[in-house]
Design a protein around this motif. Sequence first.
Motif, mmCIF file in Angstrom:
data_model
loop_
_atom_site.group_PDB
_atom_site.id
_atom_site.type_symbol
_atom_site.label_atom_id
_atom_site.label_comp_id
_atom_site.label_asym_id
_atom_site.label_seq_id
_atom_site.Cartn_x
_atom_site.Cartn_y
_atom_site.Cartn_z
ATOM 1 N N SER A 47 -48.069 -21.306 -12.604
ATOM 2 C CA SER A 47 -47.795 -21.623 -14.066
ATOM 3 C C SER A 47 -46.880 -20.518 -14.774
ATOM 4 O O SER A 47 -45.990 -20.714 -15.424
ATOM 5 C CB SER A 47 -49.062 -21.903 -14.896
ATOM 6 N N ARG A 48 -47.381 -19.131 -14.557
ATOM 7 C CA ARG A 48 -46.812 -17.849 -15.383
ATOM 8 C C ARG A 48 -45.313 -17.822 -14.679
ATOM 9 O O ARG A 48 -44.558 -17.610 -15.373
ATOM 10 C CB ARG A 48 -48.055 -16.728 -15.266
ATOM 11 N N GLU A 49 -45.547 -17.756 -13.311
ATOM 12 C CA GLU A 49 -44.150 -17.544 -12.885
ATOM 13 C C GLU A 49 -43.138 -18.654 -13.199
ATOM 14 O O GLU A 49 -41.916 -18.214 -13.276
ATOM 15 C CB GLU A 49 -44.390 -17.504 -11.240
ATOM 16 N N THR A 54 -42.394 -12.354 -12.874
ATOM 17 C CA THR A 54 -43.063 -11.342 -13.085
ATOM 18 C C THR A 54 -42.760 -10.099 -12.391
ATOM 19 O O THR A 54 -43.160 -8.911 -12.400
ATOM 20 C CB THR A 54 -44.772 -11.426 -13.059
ATOM 21 N N HIS A 64 -50.088 -12.421 -13.374
ATOM 22 C CA HIS A 64 -51.472 -12.536 -14.194
ATOM 23 C C HIS A 64 -51.986 -13.948 -14.418
ATOM 24 O O HIS A 64 -51.066 -14.789 -14.485
ATOM 25 C CB HIS A 64 -51.423 -11.757 -15.440
ATOM 26 N N ALA A 65 -53.109 -14.137 -14.427
ATOM 27 C CA ALA A 65 -53.752 -15.307 -14.543
ATOM 28 C C ALA A 65 -54.920 -15.384 -15.639
ATOM 29 O O ALA A 65 -55.679 -14.214 -15.746
ATOM 30 C CB ALA A 65 -53.995 -16.175 -13.313
ATOM 31 N N GLN A 112 -51.740 -10.436 -23.627
ATOM 32 C CA GLN A 112 -50.351 -10.233 -23.492
ATOM 33 C C GLN A 112 -49.935 -8.933 -23.868
ATOM 34 O O GLN A 112 -48.909 -8.220 -23.205
ATOM 35 C CB GLN A 112 -49.587 -11.149 -24.514
#
Length: 152
Positions: A47-49, A54, A64-65, A112
């Motif tokens: 989801s972050r990617e 990153t 990161h998660a 963050q």
Amino acid sequence: MKISNENVFTNVYLPNTNEIDVLSIISKAIAGKINIDEQEIKSGFLSREALGSTALGGKVAIPHANSSDVNEIQTFVFTFDNQIDWRSEDGEPVNIVIALIMPRNNHQEDYQEIVDDLRNDLKDNILVDKLQSSLDDPDSLVELLSETTVQK
């Protein structure tokens, strides 16, 4: 947020060299190491990617998660025996991953800020060059990262 030699994995073999496969491999390693939900971590990384890469440049990425199974930030370092296509800012492939697992709670803005601070620390070309020279040495990787946000 601290890092120790137990959370450093060097010269990890990769059958494929794309970020999705790597995120699966590191999710499995992290989940096994600290006994957390592998799928939650993998989904968080992916989801972050999806929001943006990153990969910072200098052959380093900091995925990161969040996890409901941890109470404090967990930091892991992975080095790889080959290069990973990770859509980095400088177009270079990645061979060092510093993965952060953060508690799922009301402190997301603080987390963050930690990620942003680490990103800034890793813009230091001297530090990145030293990390690249220490790919197979967990002690040196931990020592080098001890001066960054990871250890503060």
